[in-house]
Design an enzyme around this catalytic site. Sequence first.
Site, PDB file in Angstrom:
ATOM      1  N   HIS A  18      -1.447   5.863   8.487  1.00  0.00           N
ATOM      2  CA  HIS A  18      -0.055   6.236   8.744  1.00  0.00           C
ATOM      3  C   HIS A  18      -0.052   7.649   9.495  1.00  0.00           C
ATOM      4  CE1 HIS A  18      -0.077   3.376   5.543  1.00  0.00           C
ATOM      5  NE2 HIS A  18       1.134   2.990   5.943  1.00  0.00           N
ATOM      6  N   HIS A  52       0.747  -1.044  -0.086  1.00  0.00           N
ATOM      7  CA  HIS A  52       0.045  -0.084   0.051  1.00  0.00           C
ATOM      8  C   HIS A  52       0.930   1.308   0.118  1.00  0.00           C
ATOM      9  CE1 HIS A  52      -0.199  -0.414   4.561  1.00  0.00           C
ATOM     10  NE2 HIS A  52       0.637   0.079   4.496  1.00  0.00           N
ATOM     11  N   GLU A  85       4.585  -4.668   8.826  1.00  0.00           N
ATOM     12  CA  GLU A  85       3.168  -4.502   8.733  1.00  0.00           C
ATOM     13  C   GLU A  85       2.764  -5.455   7.922  1.00  0.00           C
ATOM     14  OE1 GLU A  85       2.803  -0.775   6.972  1.00  0.00           O
ATOM     15  OE2 GLU A  85       3.275  -1.355   4.856  1.00  0.00           O
TER      16      GLU A  85
HETATM   17 FE   LIG Z   1       1.921   1.062   5.876  1.00  0.00          FE
END
Ligand SMILES: [Fe+2]
Length: 431
Positions: free
Chosen positions: A59, A12, A241
């Site tokens: 984020h 992403h 992640e």
């Molecule tokens: Fe990320």
Amino acid sequence: MAKIVGGIATSHTPTISFALDAKKHDDPVWAPIFKGYEPVQDWLAEKKPDVLFYIFNDHMTSFFIDQYPHFALGVGDEFPPADEGGGPRGIPAIKGDPKLAEHIANGLVADEFDISTFQNKGLDHGCFSPLSLLLPDHKDGWPLKLIPFQIGVLQFPAPTMRRCYKIGRAIRRAIQHYPEDIKVAIAGTGGLSHQVHGERCGFNNTEWDMEFMERLEKDPEGLLDMTHAELAELGGLEGAEIVMWMIMRGALSKDVETTHKAYYLPSMCAIANMVLEERSEDKPEESDEAYLARIHRQTAGVEKLDGTYPFTIGRGVQAFRLNNFLHSLVDPEHRKLFLEDEEASFEKAGLTEEERRLVRERDWQGLIHYGVIFFMLEKLGAVVGTSNLHIYAAMRGQTLEDFQKTRNAQIMYSVAGTDEGKTDWDKPAAE
Ligand SMILES: [Fe+2]
């Protein structure tokens, strides 16, 4: 009952949305990004899921360290793109599915996952960068509903691989027992190997990325004891992640087949994706009836209690605008406008005529019936100088005097602080 039609894994990185928005389709350096997503676009067009259950991390855009949850389920009606500093991207908001989201929330809590829920928040590149390429035909609206599931992977302690896999299993159970004939696809985003901070910034490890994708398909449970430190050593700290891919994997059947895989490493982070199709059914162990009874067990029977309105996710979504208006009274500027020109504050907040009437008339009972949580009434009372006892009496349809007779002591109080005149009811009547 709802059906899981398969899973998608995707990186992403903002590279993806930049490539799309800057129209880099024909640039040879950028073209492999677009090429790699074409089979996933085709798969989505063929499977036509009604809902995409979408696992991502924010984020530090809409979720910040002032309150940072591990598992935050998006239960709202609609999610716009977030402003990450240079204004939001020119893409439309996407519809949520509050009903399915509430069902999943009930399932997860019954399975002992302490989730939080959110609405009225923008989603950043963690969500929309790959989504806009997965579903390129979105200019006039997205072709499916989205349930965003935000995972707190940026601050330690962060959820472990095992915890993520387990919550994926619980999500699967919830979807399989959802009593509507809809198709749901699961998407896990993030990774692959990268590190964006410190002197180790720029770290990549293609060998590990390949091994991870292979094992995610064939032996996910063999990865579950890996620590964040081990993941960081192999894939960079931010690369850890990929625990979010494990949630997606947990939500699929034990047997899956990777029917598409793409990998391209142009700069800081590999742009990778996978399509996983189920090759075993893995039917739920409980009957639908037993599952639904179990997830609603804590509130079963509460409907028999007259004058009692549990504040559910459904109420919170349906009456969000009005709850939000009243909650905003904790902001001195909004409070000032409300006190100086109530009608202007209604207009600014876009309240409906019914919502305006409820507040204008201080219809305490009506506000509760509408879906406002009591603690907003208490705030409104503090702003307009009404005690809690006045509100309690009004909700019961009694005069203050009659209500006070039902108490052991006839006292009055409110949550008002130091604002002038807000506790006048506590002063002795003028002679
Ligand atoms: Fe990320």
